[in-house]
Design an enzyme around this catalytic site. Structure first.
Site, PDB file in Angstrom:
ATOM      1  N   GLU A   1      -6.521  -1.892  19.567  1.00 42.85           N
ATOM      2  CA  GLU A   1      -6.437  -3.490  18.396  1.00 42.85           C
ATOM      3  C   GLU A   1      -6.121  -3.135  17.216  1.00 42.85           C
ATOM      4  O   GLU A   1      -6.038  -3.575  16.705  1.00 42.85           O
ATOM      5  CB  GLU A   1      -7.609  -4.465  18.906  1.00 42.85           C
ATOM      6  CG  GLU A   1      -7.599  -5.765  18.669  1.00 42.85           C
ATOM      7  CD  GLU A   1      -8.452  -6.655  18.869  1.00 42.85           C
ATOM      8  OE1 GLU A   1      -8.919  -6.761  20.101  1.00 42.85           O
ATOM      9  OE2 GLU A   1      -9.007  -6.866  17.862  1.00 42.85           O
TER      10      GLU A   1
ATOM     11  N   SER B   1     -13.776   1.260  28.617  1.00 45.03           N
ATOM     12  CA  SER B   1     -13.141  -0.162  28.348  1.00 45.03           C
ATOM     13  C   SER B   1     -14.371   0.074  26.652  1.00 45.03           C
ATOM     14  O   SER B   1     -16.038  -0.475  27.104  1.00 45.03           O
ATOM     15  CB  SER B   1     -13.308  -0.432  29.606  1.00 45.03           C
ATOM     16  OG  SER B   1     -14.074  -2.124  28.822  1.00 45.03           O
TER      17      SER B   1
ATOM     18  N   SER C   1     -11.905  -5.963  31.681  1.00 42.90           N
ATOM     19  CA  SER C   1     -10.804  -5.540  31.651  1.00 42.90           C
ATOM     20  C   SER C   1     -11.217  -5.312  33.560  1.00 42.90           C
ATOM     21  O   SER C   1     -10.370  -4.613  34.069  1.00 42.90           O
ATOM     22  CB  SER C   1     -10.453  -4.051  31.169  1.00 42.90           C
ATOM     23  OG  SER C   1     -11.077  -3.539  30.624  1.00 42.90           O
TER      24      SER C   1
END
Ligand code: SF4
Length: 279
Positions: free
Chosen positions: A125, A215, A259
């Site tokens: 991101e 994650s 996620s």
């Protein structure tokens, strides 16, 4: 043993949307459909997609690509132009909240601010946001490791960043720059998940965080839980849960990253129920 599961555990809005888009494409069973990077930071979901014919590519020049899915984290503007040149059919699953952060980044750049992105430089991101920020961009993931700031600074923050880090970096910048414009782009889903997980971790003797070891937001939950709970375990699947962890434990808390699929959380709950029944 009492098992308490965080209500906000599991897929957030953006991940659910990307998963639905991608699994619907898989049903059509077209050839040459790839995600650009792993769709989400969860190896079990990525493996399931592969079994349905949708694989991951990291190189845009791969000869096999016909349709390319952009994941929730979004990409830099050059990636869109490259895919256009190559004639790929692009399915954009960028989370709308990430799109908003990208737009704010562009506004700051166009208004002549030195753009400061608060986040992990290696995270996809942030890599995408860098592409919108122009050349005058700096990144900070911690107030203790700050690059030099100019007089006019525009701040943007990774959607899954902790509010505490955001607050510390902003305070640092306010003390150095003359003009500061701030967009708080931490998404609500992250704020609520963090708050609920932290409150839950305070109430229990043992906390289990379910989610990909890769994650960022899952790792953040592990870190925050460990600040208020003595026993915290990070698992990807129920098979990692060890009965010995629960000796003299009466209350267990479970949460999961954005996620983490519900079925993996359910497996973990069932495994703990089995352990509890044998005691
Ligand atoms: S964590 Fe927030 S910004 Fe990231 S994909 Fe989920 S809803 Fe979107």
């Amino acid at each position: 043993m009492r098992i308490m599961v965080a209500k906000k555990a599991g897929f957030c809005f953006g991940v659910k949307r990307a998963i639905d888009i991608t699994f619907n494409l898989a049903k059509e069973a077209k050839e040459g459909v790839f995600t650009y990077g792993p769709l989400i930071h969860n190896p079990q979901v990525v493996a399931e997609l592969r079994s349905k014919g949708i694989d991951t590519v990291n190189d845009l020049s791969s000869a096999d690509i016909k349709t390319l899915i952009i994941r929730t984290h979004g990409v830099a503007p050059e990636v869109y132009s490259d895919t256009k040149k190559m004639g790929y059919n692009v399915i954009d699953a960028t989370c709308p909240f990430v799109k908003k952060a990208q737009n704010f980044t562009k506004i700051l750049r166009d208004e002549g601010y030195q753009v400061l992105i608060i986040g992990d430089e290696r995270h996809p991101e942030v890599q995408g946001l860098i592409g919108f920020a122009g050349e005058n961009v700096i990144i900070a993931n911690d107030a203790d490791d700050m690059p030099n700031v100019q007089k006019k600074v525009g701040i943007i923050v990774q959607t899954t960043q902790s509010f505490e880090t955001f607050r510390k970096v902003v305070l640092h910048v306010i003390g150095k720059a003359r003009e500061v414009k701030i967009y708080n782009t931490i998404c609500d889903s992250t704020v609520q998940r963090v708050k609920e997980t932290r409150e839950l971790a305070r109430k229990v003797a043992l906390m289990i965080i379910v989610g990909g070891k890769n994650s960022a937001n899952t790792n953040q939950l592990v870190k925050l839980s460990a600040e208020v709970c003595d026993k915290v375990y990070h698992i990807e699947t129920a098979g990692e849960i060890d009965g010995a962890w629960f000796k003299e434990v009466s209350k267990v808390g479970i949460s999961g990253g954005a996620s983490t699929p519900q079925w993996i959380i359910d497996d973990a709950v069932n495994r703990i129920r089995e352990i509890s029944a044998r005691r």
